[in-house]
Motif scaffolding. Structure first.
Motif, PDB file in Angstrom:
ATOM      1  N   ILE A 167      -7.462  -3.347   8.988  1.00  0.00           N
ATOM      2  CA  ILE A 167      -6.554  -3.633   7.873  1.00  0.00           C
ATOM      3  C   ILE A 167      -5.540  -2.493   7.803  1.00  0.00           C
ATOM      4  O   ILE A 167      -5.914  -1.322   7.723  1.00  0.00           O
ATOM      5  N   LEU A 168      -4.276  -2.863   7.845  1.00  0.00           N
ATOM      6  CA  LEU A 168      -3.196  -1.871   7.875  1.00  0.00           C
ATOM      7  C   LEU A 168      -2.380  -1.974   6.583  1.00  0.00           C
ATOM      8  O   LEU A 168      -1.561  -2.884   6.433  1.00  0.00           O
ATOM      9  N   PRO A 169      -2.606  -1.055   5.626  1.00  0.00           N
ATOM     10  CA  PRO A 169      -1.881  -1.084   4.356  1.00  0.00           C
ATOM     11  C   PRO A 169      -0.472  -0.500   4.495  1.00  0.00           C
ATOM     12  O   PRO A 169      -0.108   0.024   5.556  1.00  0.00           O
ATOM     13  N   HIS A 170       0.299  -0.612   3.446  1.00  0.00           N
ATOM     14  CA  HIS A 170       1.649  -0.029   3.362  1.00  0.00           C
ATOM     15  C   HIS A 170       2.629  -0.627   4.375  1.00  0.00           C
ATOM     16  O   HIS A 170       3.651  -0.027   4.696  1.00  0.00           O
ATOM     17  N   GLU A 179       6.321   3.691   8.219  1.00  0.00           N
ATOM     18  CA  GLU A 179       6.845   3.783   9.583  1.00  0.00           C
ATOM     19  C   GLU A 179       5.712   3.941  10.598  1.00  0.00           C
ATOM     20  O   GLU A 179       5.727   3.326  11.666  1.00  0.00           O
ATOM     21  N   GLU A 180       4.722   4.765  10.255  1.00  0.00           N
ATOM     22  CA  GLU A 180       3.583   4.950  11.152  1.00  0.00           C
ATOM     23  C   GLU A 180       2.731   3.682  11.233  1.00  0.00           C
ATOM     24  O   GLU A 180       2.185   3.363  12.287  1.00  0.00           O
ATOM     25  N   ILE A 181       2.645   2.968  10.128  1.00  0.00           N
ATOM     26  CA  ILE A 181       1.905   1.704  10.139  1.00  0.00           C
ATOM     27  C   ILE A 181       2.566   0.707  11.087  1.00  0.00           C
ATOM     28  O   ILE A 181       1.883  -0.036  11.809  1.00  0.00           O
ATOM     29  N   GLU A 182       3.889   0.681  11.109  1.00  0.00           N
ATOM     30  CA  GLU A 182       4.607  -0.191  12.040  1.00  0.00           C
ATOM     31  C   GLU A 182       4.184   0.104  13.478  1.00  0.00           C
ATOM     32  O   GLU A 182       3.976  -0.811  14.289  1.00  0.00           O
ATOM     33  N   LYS A 183       4.029   1.388  13.792  1.00  0.00           N
ATOM     34  CA  LYS A 183       3.618   1.784  15.146  1.00  0.00           C
ATOM     35  C   LYS A 183       2.183   1.337  15.430  1.00  0.00           C
ATOM     36  O   LYS A 183       1.857   0.933  16.551  1.00  0.00           O
ATOM     37  N   MET A 198      -1.058  -5.355   5.049  1.00  0.00           N
ATOM     38  CA  MET A 198      -0.923  -5.487   3.602  1.00  0.00           C
ATOM     39  C   MET A 198       0.345  -4.772   3.157  1.00  0.00           C
ATOM     40  O   MET A 198       0.593  -3.626   3.566  1.00  0.00           O
ATOM     41  N   ARG A 199       1.116  -5.424   2.345  1.00  0.00           N
ATOM     42  CA  ARG A 199       2.283  -4.766   1.742  1.00  0.00           C
ATOM     43  C   ARG A 199       1.857  -4.149   0.413  1.00  0.00           C
ATOM     44  O   ARG A 199       0.961  -4.666  -0.252  1.00  0.00           O
ATOM     45  N   ASP A 200       2.481  -3.060   0.017  1.00  0.00           N
ATOM     46  CA  ASP A 200       2.158  -2.430  -1.255  1.00  0.00           C
ATOM     47  C   ASP A 200       2.414  -3.419  -2.390  1.00  0.00           C
ATOM     48  O   ASP A 200       3.445  -4.103  -2.429  1.00  0.00           O
ATOM     49  N   GLY A 201       1.447  -3.498  -3.280  1.00  0.00           N
ATOM     50  CA  GLY A 201       1.444  -4.501  -4.346  1.00  0.00           C
ATOM     51  C   GLY A 201       0.483  -5.625  -4.034  1.00  0.00           C
ATOM     52  O   GLY A 201      -0.095  -6.232  -4.942  1.00  0.00           O
ATOM     53  N   GLU A 202       0.278  -5.883  -2.743  1.00  0.00           N
ATOM     54  CA  GLU A 202      -0.607  -6.979  -2.323  1.00  0.00           C
ATOM     55  C   GLU A 202      -2.072  -6.588  -2.526  1.00  0.00           C
ATOM     56  O   GLU A 202      -2.463  -5.435  -2.340  1.00  0.00           O
ATOM     57  N   VAL A 203      -2.881  -7.595  -2.872  1.00  0.00           N
ATOM     58  CA  VAL A 203      -4.311  -7.394  -3.109  1.00  0.00           C
ATOM     59  C   VAL A 203      -5.097  -8.503  -2.427  1.00  0.00           C
ATOM     60  O   VAL A 203      -4.732  -9.679  -2.513  1.00  0.00           O
ATOM     61  N   PHE A 204      -6.166  -8.120  -1.732  1.00  0.00           N
ATOM     62  CA  PHE A 204      -7.130  -9.091  -1.206  1.00  0.00           C
ATOM     63  C   PHE A 204      -8.311  -9.140  -2.159  1.00  0.00           C
ATOM     64  O   PHE A 204      -8.897  -8.104  -2.481  1.00  0.00           O
TER      65      PHE A 204
END
Length: 207
Positions: A167-170, A179-183, A198-204
């Protein structure tokens, strides 16, 4: 176990969070992901205070659950967690959080907690990444070679294994780590590793 998993802080489903626990529920706040060696103690404590106050504002009762106090005391931690209705695990360095979980026996206790339908697990960023089968997905976002505890000097790559993917947040967010998450997303694709962003604000939410 019920899960409220946010990319950043408490996310945009606080209304649902309030429904997942009874009013007056006791929630242990685990802050050990912020124990990295160069962390500013004042900033760390301010974040802890802010999050605990927010949890209290929702009608719950929060308390600081510092895993360092339970290193080598797994049964003591097990008894403590048994007195709680849930836990909240904040963001920070996932590898450091994993070390604290190992040293306190939390990783073993987590396996037992999964059998409790009434127990709540909430958290964001590191508190969500830790649930994957491995921490390899975030190797270049969090430092895997930060060892704040004298008992451990080798990286723990195994996550808590709730999910068999990363799971990759932000992701695609206004966050310093985006930017690091994109990588990391590209690295997952290149290696054919399963993952979710996951985008900030998003919740599972899992119930």
């Amino acid at each position: 176990m019920k899960y409220y998993l946010s990319s950043y802080k408490f996310g945009n489903r606080v209304d649902k969070l309030i429904e997942m626990l009874p009013q007056g529920a006791k929630v242990g706040h685990i802050n050990n992901s912020k124990d990295w060696t160069t962390a500013n103690p004042k900033i760390r404590n301010n974040h802890l205070k802010e999050e605990m106050e927010f949890i209290n504002s929702l009608g719950f009762i929060s308390e600081h659950l510092d895993l360092k106090k339970y290193f080598g005391e797994e049964n003591k931690l097990r008894n403590k967690i048994a007195s709680l209705d849930g836990i909240w695990i904040c963001g920070g360095n996932t590898f450091v959080l994993r070390q604290a979980m190992k040293l306190s026996g939390f990783d073993n206790i987590f396996t037992e907690l999964q059998k409790r339908a009434d127990f709540f697990y909430g958290g964001y960023s590191a508190g969500v990444c830790i649930l994957s089968d491995s921490l390899k997905y975030i190797e270049f976002v969090d430092d895997p070679n930060d060892f704040p505890y004298k008992e451990i000097k080798e990286t723990i790559w195994e996550g808590l294994n709730l999910f068999d993917y990363g799971i990759l947040p932000h992701y695609d967010s206004d966050h310093p780590e985006s930017e690091e998450i994109e990588k990391e997303v590209k690295r997952c694709i290149d290696n054919k590793w399963l993952f979710k962003t996951m985008r900030d604000g998003e919740v599972f939410i899992i119930e």
